[in-house]
Design an enzyme around this catalytic site. Structure first.
Site, PDB file in Angstrom:
ATOM      1  N   GLN A   1      -8.932   2.862   0.645  1.00 48.91           N
ATOM      2  CA  GLN A   1      -9.038   2.076  -0.548  1.00 48.91           C
ATOM      3  C   GLN A   1      -9.947   1.232  -1.101  1.00 48.91           C
ATOM      4  OE1 GLN A   1      -6.246   2.631   1.822  1.00 48.91           O
ATOM      5  NE2 GLN A   1      -4.777   2.415   1.121  1.00 48.91           N
TER       6      GLN A   1
ATOM      7  N   ASP B   1      -0.362  -8.432   3.313  1.00 48.22           N
ATOM      8  CA  ASP B   1       1.230  -8.054   2.717  1.00 48.22           C
ATOM      9  C   ASP B   1       2.337  -8.352   3.188  1.00 48.22           C
ATOM     10  OD1 ASP B   1      -0.268  -5.322   3.069  1.00 48.22           O
ATOM     11  OD2 ASP B   1       0.919  -4.964   1.403  1.00 48.22           O
TER      12      ASP B   1
ATOM     13  N   GLY C   1      -0.694  -1.897  -3.097  1.00 47.36           N
ATOM     14  CA  GLY C   1      -1.171  -3.281  -2.860  1.00 47.36           C
ATOM     15  C   GLY C   1       0.615  -4.258  -3.635  1.00 47.36           C
TER      16      GLY C   1
HETATM   17  O1  MRU Z   1      -1.385   0.041   1.679  1.00 47.14           O
HETATM   18  P1  MRU Z   1      -1.847  -0.019   0.249  1.00 47.14           P
HETATM   19  O2  MRU Z   1      -2.785  -0.348  -0.379  1.00 47.14           O
HETATM   20  O3  MRU Z   1      -1.089  -0.909  -0.831  1.00 47.14           O
HETATM   21  O4  MRU Z   1      -2.183  -2.077   0.707  1.00 47.14           O
HETATM   22  C1  MRU Z   1      -2.831  -2.875   0.542  1.00 47.14           C
HETATM   23  C2  MRU Z   1      -3.394  -4.177   1.724  1.00 47.14           C
HETATM   24  O5  MRU Z   1      -3.118  -3.654   2.541  1.00 47.14           O
HETATM   25  C3  MRU Z   1      -4.041  -5.183   0.530  1.00 47.14           C
HETATM   26  O6  MRU Z   1      -4.519  -6.205   1.012  1.00 47.14           O
HETATM   27  C4  MRU Z   1      -2.725  -6.106   0.333  1.00 47.14           C
HETATM   28  O7  MRU Z   1      -1.210  -5.051  -0.283  1.00 47.14           O
HETATM   29  C5  MRU Z   1      -2.615  -7.210  -0.526  1.00 47.14           C
HETATM   30  S1  MRU Z   1      -3.414  -6.739  -2.667  1.00 47.14           S
HETATM   31  C6  MRU Z   1      -3.101  -8.394  -3.491  1.00 47.14           C
END
Ligand code: MRU
Length: 363
Positions: free
Chosen positions: A203, A244, A54
């Site tokens: 997730q 992200d 995240g």
């Molecule tokens: O690969 P991840 O689990 O780190 O991806 C996370 C996401 O895509 C979230 O939507 C993003 O980081 C926003 S977190 C507030």
């Protein structure tokens, strides 16, 4: 937020006052395991293996990783090297680089002997600021949920669809996409969340469902491909996702599959909101196609972890043996498909002017 009645953040300073502890997200939802991080290498490994993940949380973890490194060696050279080392662990989320540059700014003009204390102070501030930022995203997003609720029959829930985990587990607390949901729920507004499972790493099914469930928010896990169908049948009032990295023109990088949800939402006239803190905007990029997209191991597509009836957690193969797999971890949703950004400063259109109206200091 709470797990079984106990309040947690996702990262905190250990009792020794220099190392940190995290919730190991690779073990959720089956086990709640707290893991110590005692060096920049530990922090980097936690980010790479997604024990923490995240966008805001990997920034916070890197900040403490750098503080631990500065405690060992506070020279300019060492700091530069550690920043590059930590930043390269995951390429798409800009919050990682943002947090590390904040840390650099906090220490660079200080004498060496003062740098470690300043680094720990800034890392703690980054965490505290993230909590308040996410709380405010919730305050601002709540108004949108309230408007939708006002048009529904009494007791009928506002139906929200979300993708991946942009919840408190992805941040330090509250979450971005989930913060308006928690605040609506806590205020007594009926909300129901459609949780995309979010293949390949699940997730949604593992983390978003876990945290919504522990907070008592009604929700249903659906396969990633169900969103369009649910929207066609009037079962979704709004979509809220995290991000992200947002380019200066409003294009949004988020977990792979987000783009398809935005397309389906537009086709069905359903508002599609993106919740984000200021640290997720990359003002140096003109458009989303310039955002680097992380390519992860094909093993994440070909294998799946799960719990057996005897309680043991195992990983099984789920694909035809020998077939290769591609695994782009993020996609880019064009700004034209985004109804609005929910930020700590308010809600704005997903355009350069919209962002600048909330962050005029970036003009
Ligand atoms: O690969 P991840 O689990 O780190 O991806 C996370 C996401 O895509 C979230 O939507 C993003 O980081 C926003 S977190 C507030």
């Amino acid at each position: 937020m709470k797990i079984d009645g106990k309040a947690y953040r996702t990262i905190w300073l250990a009792p020794d006052d220099w190392s940190v502890e995290i919730i190991d997200q690779t073990r959720l939802p089956h086990e709640l395991v707290i893991v110590p991080l005692k060096s920049a290498e530990d922090a980097a490994r936690a980010i790479l293996t997604m024990q923490v993940r995240g966008a805001p949380l990997i920034g916070a973890t890197a900040a403490y990783g750098l503080a631990m490194a500065i405690r060992e060696d506070a020279s300019d050279d060492a700091i530069d090297k550690q920043i590059e080392f930590l930043a390269k662990q995951r390429p798409t989320a800009i919050n990682l680089r943002w947090a590390l540059e904040e840390m650099r700014r906090a220490v660079q003009n200080l004498p060496r002997e003062e740098r470690a204390a300043a680094a720990y102070k800034r890392a703690a501030e980054i965490c505290d600021e993230d909590v308040e930022t996410c709380r405010m995203i919730g305050v601002n997003g709540l108004k949108i949920i309230e408007e939708i609720a006002a048009k529904k029959a009494p007791g009928e829930p506002v139906e929200v669809l979300t993708h991946c985990n942009a919840g408190w587990l992805a941040c330090v607390d509250w979450g971005t996409a989930t913060s308006p949901i928690y605040q609506a729920h806590d205020k007594g507004i009926p909300v129901h969340v459609w949780v995309d499972e979010t293949r390949p790493r699940n997730q949604g099914a593992s983390l978003t469902a876990f945290e919504l469930g522990r907070h008592g928010v009604p929700h249903t896990i659906v396969v990633d491909n169900a969103g369009g169908h649910l929207m066609q049948h009037g079962k979704v009032d709004m979509v809220i996702v995290g991000t992200d990295r947002v380019a200066a023109n409003g294009d949004v990088a988020n977990k792979i599959g987000t783009y398809l949800k935005a397309l389906a939402a537009q086709d069905n006239g359903i508002p599609f909101y993106v919740a984000l803190p200021h640290s997720t905007v990359d003002w140096t990029l003109d458009e989303g196609m310039e955002i680097p997209i992380e390519e992860r191991s094909g093993d994440e597509v070909l294998k799946m972890p799960g719990r057996l009836p005897d309680g043991s957690v195992v990983t099984v193969e789920i694909a035809a043996p020998g077939s290769p797999a591609g695994n782009p971890a993020f996609d880019v949703t064009p700004a034209r498909l985004v109804t609005g950004f929910i930020t700590e400063r308010g809600v704005c259109p997903a355009t350069r002017e919209g962002l600048l109206s909330l962050y005029p200091e970036r003009r």
